[in-house]
Design a protein around this motif. Structure first.
Motif, mmCIF file in Angstrom:
data_model
loop_
_atom_site.group_PDB
_atom_site.id
_atom_site.type_symbol
_atom_site.label_atom_id
_atom_site.label_comp_id
_atom_site.label_asym_id
_atom_site.label_seq_id
_atom_site.Cartn_x
_atom_site.Cartn_y
_atom_site.Cartn_z
ATOM 1 N N ALA A 144 -6.059 -5.546 0.644
ATOM 2 C CA ALA A 144 -5.146 -5.837 1.761
ATOM 3 C C ALA A 144 -5.911 -6.484 2.911
ATOM 4 O O ALA A 144 -5.454 -7.465 3.506
ATOM 5 C CB ALA A 144 -4.464 -4.552 2.214
ATOM 6 N N ILE A 145 -7.084 -5.950 3.208
ATOM 7 C CA ILE A 145 -7.894 -6.491 4.301
ATOM 8 C C ILE A 145 -8.367 -7.907 3.960
ATOM 9 O O ILE A 145 -8.342 -8.823 4.795
ATOM 10 C CB ILE A 145 -9.122 -5.576 4.571
ATOM 11 C CG1 ILE A 145 -8.655 -4.202 5.051
ATOM 12 C CG2 ILE A 145 -10.077 -6.206 5.565
ATOM 13 C CD1 ILE A 145 -8.041 -4.179 6.411
ATOM 14 N N ALA A 196 -5.570 -10.234 4.540
ATOM 15 C CA ALA A 196 -5.367 -10.469 5.973
ATOM 16 C C ALA A 196 -6.383 -11.491 6.475
ATOM 17 O O ALA A 196 -6.073 -12.381 7.266
ATOM 18 C CB ALA A 196 -5.494 -9.158 6.748
ATOM 19 N N ARG A 197 -7.615 -11.364 5.975
ATOM 20 C CA ARG A 197 -8.688 -12.278 6.382
ATOM 21 C C ARG A 197 -8.374 -13.697 5.894
ATOM 22 O O ARG A 197 -8.544 -14.671 6.619
ATOM 23 C CB ARG A 197 -10.014 -11.781 5.791
ATOM 24 C CG ARG A 197 -11.233 -12.391 6.405
ATOM 25 C CD ARG A 197 -12.468 -11.554 6.107
ATOM 26 N NE ARG A 197 -12.543 -10.374 6.955
ATOM 27 C CZ ARG A 197 -12.837 -9.139 6.536
ATOM 28 N NH1 ARG A 197 -13.066 -8.917 5.254
ATOM 29 N NH2 ARG A 197 -12.889 -8.136 7.385
ATOM 30 N N THR A 246 4.194 0.410 2.202
ATOM 31 C CA THR A 246 4.193 -0.567 3.288
ATOM 32 C C THR A 246 3.703 -1.904 2.744
ATOM 33 O O THR A 246 2.667 -1.957 2.066
ATOM 34 C CB THR A 246 3.242 -0.100 4.410
ATOM 35 O OG1 THR A 246 3.526 1.266 4.723
ATOM 36 C CG2 THR A 246 3.404 -0.947 5.657
ATOM 37 N N ILE A 247 4.426 -2.975 3.040
ATOM 38 C CA ILE A 247 3.961 -4.312 2.657
ATOM 39 C C ILE A 247 2.729 -4.642 3.492
ATOM 40 O O ILE A 247 2.706 -4.387 4.700
ATOM 41 C CB ILE A 247 5.062 -5.358 2.896
ATOM 42 C CG1 ILE A 247 6.261 -5.073 1.964
ATOM 43 C CG2 ILE A 247 4.541 -6.778 2.677
ATOM 44 C CD1 ILE A 247 7.438 -6.016 2.177
ATOM 45 N N ILE A 248 1.712 -5.208 2.855
ATOM 46 C CA ILE A 248 0.482 -5.523 3.597
ATOM 47 C C ILE A 248 0.775 -6.604 4.640
ATOM 48 O O ILE A 248 1.686 -7.419 4.464
ATOM 49 C CB ILE A 248 -0.665 -5.942 2.652
ATOM 50 C CG1 ILE A 248 -0.376 -7.288 1.982
ATOM 51 C CG2 ILE A 248 -0.930 -4.870 1.603
ATOM 52 C CD1 ILE A 248 -1.592 -7.855 1.245
ATOM 53 N N SER A 249 0.008 -6.601 5.711
ATOM 54 C CA SER A 249 0.323 -7.488 6.839
ATOM 55 C C SER A 249 0.345 -8.961 6.420
ATOM 56 O O SER A 249 1.160 -9.740 6.900
ATOM 57 C CB SER A 249 -0.661 -7.259 7.988
ATOM 58 O OG SER A 249 -1.986 -7.542 7.586
ATOM 59 N N ALA A 250 -0.519 -9.344 5.488
ATOM 60 C CA ALA A 250 -0.606 -10.755 5.089
ATOM 61 C C ALA A 250 0.631 -11.226 4.337
ATOM 62 O O ALA A 250 0.890 -12.424 4.257
ATOM 63 C CB ALA A 250 -1.850 -10.982 4.225
ATOM 64 N N VAL A 267 6.236 0.557 11.096
ATOM 65 C CA VAL A 267 5.513 -0.711 11.254
ATOM 66 C C VAL A 267 6.288 -1.822 10.551
ATOM 67 O O VAL A 267 7.182 -1.564 9.753
ATOM 68 C CB VAL A 267 4.076 -0.623 10.669
ATOM 69 C CG1 VAL A 267 3.287 0.484 11.355
ATOM 70 C CG2 VAL A 267 4.097 -0.399 9.164
ATOM 71 N N PHE A 327 -6.655 -0.873 -0.440
ATOM 72 C CA PHE A 327 -6.804 -1.181 0.978
ATOM 73 C C PHE A 327 -7.762 -2.360 1.168
ATOM 74 O O PHE A 327 -7.516 -3.244 1.988
ATOM 75 C CB PHE A 327 -7.318 0.059 1.703
ATOM 76 C CG PHE A 327 -7.487 -0.147 3.166
ATOM 77 C CD1 PHE A 327 -6.378 -0.303 3.981
ATOM 78 C CD2 PHE A 327 -8.754 -0.190 3.733
ATOM 79 C CE1 PHE A 327 -6.537 -0.496 5.343
ATOM 80 C CE2 PHE A 327 -8.909 -0.383 5.090
ATOM 81 C CZ PHE A 327 -7.801 -0.544 5.891
ATOM 82 N N LEU A 349 0.866 -1.178 0.000
ATOM 83 C CA LEU A 349 0.000 0.000 0.000
ATOM 84 C C LEU A 349 0.903 1.228 0.000
ATOM 85 O O LEU A 349 1.889 1.262 0.745
ATOM 86 C CB LEU A 349 -0.886 0.022 1.251
ATOM 87 C CG LEU A 349 -2.031 -0.993 1.298
ATOM 88 C CD1 LEU A 349 -2.622 -1.061 2.698
ATOM 89 C CD2 LEU A 349 -3.103 -0.602 0.288
#
Lengths: 336, 244
Positions: free
Chosen positions: A288-289, A292-293, A260-264, A230, A285, A177
């Protein structure tokens, strides 16, 4: 209490759990497993919580001996495990007898592997976590020869389990992102970053990875008043060469962060070995969510793919599970 | 060169698991006060999904669980809280921190005084007269950045950073003051050292100072060091905390 004793280990070996949270406002890095998915897989096989403490193995791997009978399991995108000189498939729990020898390491194609230890490693937590943070010494000093890694007794014989199929992670580019400081870069910088041509340099550790490839032009200065960082922040110092910050990162920093690399995708990125290419893709975004899910669902779904090892471990059975691919001798690799 | 910016406060995405709330782009105690006020407001009533916050000089980083956060509601809440005037004279912890200035305890004191054309004594008096605020903690565990330095003492960092400076150093870097906690590299000017441990693993609390705390330094004679240092090493509090 059963334990593993370190006989030899590479410098990148450490105890890691899900991470140490709540202390970033005091300057303490969260640390934690570079690849949480494979940490979870290793732990589930040895009757531990998904985020429990396990041995994180970097290049070089580890040689251990068992003190008392102990159940272990190795997980990683590519990894090799030998118990008493016999190859054992990853994603399979194995009982090591008192005095038995364990040799484990990541295999070519992956940077880290996770050795789950019966019930989760039972070292004393430091500020709520077992994770070792090398730069501050929080979580304990680096493992050296003779170090004792205690298991958590399960109160029963841990059932010997394996995953009935090797977990398939996401593939494809590492998703990013833009921001928080994409406005500190020239208009074309984000297109350059997602345009390809990047490789992980040899300057790579748990704190971060410097990338080789096209430089990213700043707009104006490259110093900002420090702000928060982060996992997955892509910061760009004055030389224009991006650095991806990972689990052992500092909590604040003074270089602009273009994306930023997405959390997943942080675990997937962390598993790319130095020298290998990496591609970035800018996503929304919402995607990205969604990712993550999906990762969360994959971790929760691991438990449903556990099956008991019906027969004692035999090489025929392990080969039938088709879990070993492209392994080399672990013993040879760490020169033991 | 100026960079086009939106009006402050602004919300910046840091991936899908954090938001940075930016109140300015400079080191300014008024900006920092807004950061700390928002931090306190969120701590008083944490929204769903909030994991932890990291105050800095000019922004508040809010770490989130992306699967438990309603990002739209959170953004509205943060903006509403950020617009509130900053309350003053509230519940602030005030620390009295003993410091031995100069000599082996502060190896740059004499040079720094000469550079500013004042005596070492005058520099110490100015440094100890100010009331500081812990603007943020970062760089190393417990490393406290202080705002409130007398502008006359502001000094650019050393061209050659030292690879090793003592733990618990009291130093000046640019317009900032600091108290360090562990031995480490630094390009700041070392003017003194406190026996008080700002970070002590195994002690409760592990950290002494928190963002928003007030700090005042008290001069300690060199021959008082050994006693207080031994006391601090045993885990006893050496910095005095005044109410609340």
């Amino acid at each position: 209490m059963s334990a593993l004793i370190v006989k030899a280990c590479g410098p990148a070996t450490s105890i890691q759990d899900r991470g140490r949270f709540g202390y970033q406002r005091f300057g303490v890095s969260p640390a934690g497993a570079m690849d949480r998915f494979h940490l979870a897989a290793a732990n589930l096989l040895v009757a531990a919580e998904a985020g429990a403490a396990a041995l994180e193995l970097g290049p070089g791997g580890v040689r251990l001996t068992a003190e008392g009978d102990i159940t272990i399991a190795l997980a990683g995108p590519a990894c090799t495990l030998e118990v008493d000189g016999r190859q054992v498939a990853p994603f399979t729990a194995v009982r090591v007898g008192d005095g038995g020898t364990v040799v484990a390491r990541p295999a070519p194609g992956a940077a880290y592997a996770y050795l789950g230890v019966e019930g989760g490693i039972a070292t004393a937590p430091d500020m709520g976590s077992h994770s070792m943070h090398r730069r501050s010494g929080i979580g304990g000093e680096p493992l050296t020869v003779g170090a004792r890694i205690p298991a958590t007794p399960c109160g029963r014989d841990a059932a010997l389990l394996c995953l009935h199929e090797r977990p398939e992670g996401e593939a494809g580019p590492i998703r990013i992102l833009p921001g928080p400081q994409d406005d500190h870069f020239s208009d074309e910088a984000l297109a350059i970053l997602s345009g390809g041509g990047y490789r992980l340099s040899g300057q790579a550790d748990r704190m971060g990875v410097r990338l080789d490839g096209p430089t990213l032009p700043h707009r104006g200065g490259y110093n900002i008043v420090s702000d928060g960082i982060v996992d997955g922040s892509i910061q760009v110092p004055g030389d224009g060469r991006p650095i991806v910050l990972l689990r052992d990162r500092q909590t604040t920093g003074g270089y602009p962060k273009i994306a930023t690399i997405i959390s997943a995708d942080i675990g997937r990125f962390a598993q790319i070995p130095p020298g290998e290419p990496v591609r970035f893709e800018i996503v929304t975004f919402e995607r990205a969510i969604e990712a993550a899910r999906r990762l969360q669902a994959m971790i929760e779904g691991l438990a449903s793919t556990l099956v008991p090892l019906a027969a004692p471990l035999t090489s025929e059975r392990l080969l039938a599970l088709n879990l070993i691919g492209g392994v080399t001798s672990a013993t040879e690799a760490i020169g033991l | 060169m100026t960079i086009e910016t939106l009006p402050y406060p602004r919300l910046l995405r840091c991936g899908d698991a954090a938001i940075s709330v930016e109140f300015g782009d400079a080191i300014d105690p008024a900006v920092n006060a807004r950061v700390l006020a928002l931090d306190a407001a969120l701590a008083a009533e944490p929204p769903p999904g909030l994991l932890e916050t990291v105050p800095t000089y000019r922004s508040l980083l809010v770490h989130l669980d992306p699967l438990r956060t309603d990002f739209r509601a959170l953004a509205e809440r943060i903006l509403a809280l950020a617009e509130k005037p900053v309350a003053t004279g509230g519940q602030v912890r005030r620390w009295r921190v003993p410091v031995v200035y100069g000599g082996d305890f502060g190896m740059d004191l004499d040079d720094l005084a000469a550079r500013h054309g004042i005596s070492a004594e005058a520099l110490v008096a100015r440094h100890a007269a100010a009331t500081y605020v812990v603007a943020m903690i970062g760089f190393m565990p417990g490393f406290a950045y202080l705002s409130g330095l007398d502008p006359l003492l502001a000094t650019p960092r050393r061209l050659e950073p030292r690879m090793k400076t003592p733990a618990q150093s009291v130093s000046i870097g640019g317009a900032q003051g600091a108290i360090s906690t562990v031995e480490g590299p630094s390009g700041w000017h070392m003017i003194g050292r406190t026996p008080a441990r700002g970070f002590m693993p195994g002690r409760d609390p592990v950290f002494t100072y928190a963002p928003g705390d007030e700090i005042r330094f008290e001069r300690l004679a060199p021959d008082e060091w050994a006693g207080l240092d031994a006391l601090a090493a045993s885990g006893a509090p050496v910095a005095r905390c005044e109410a609340p």
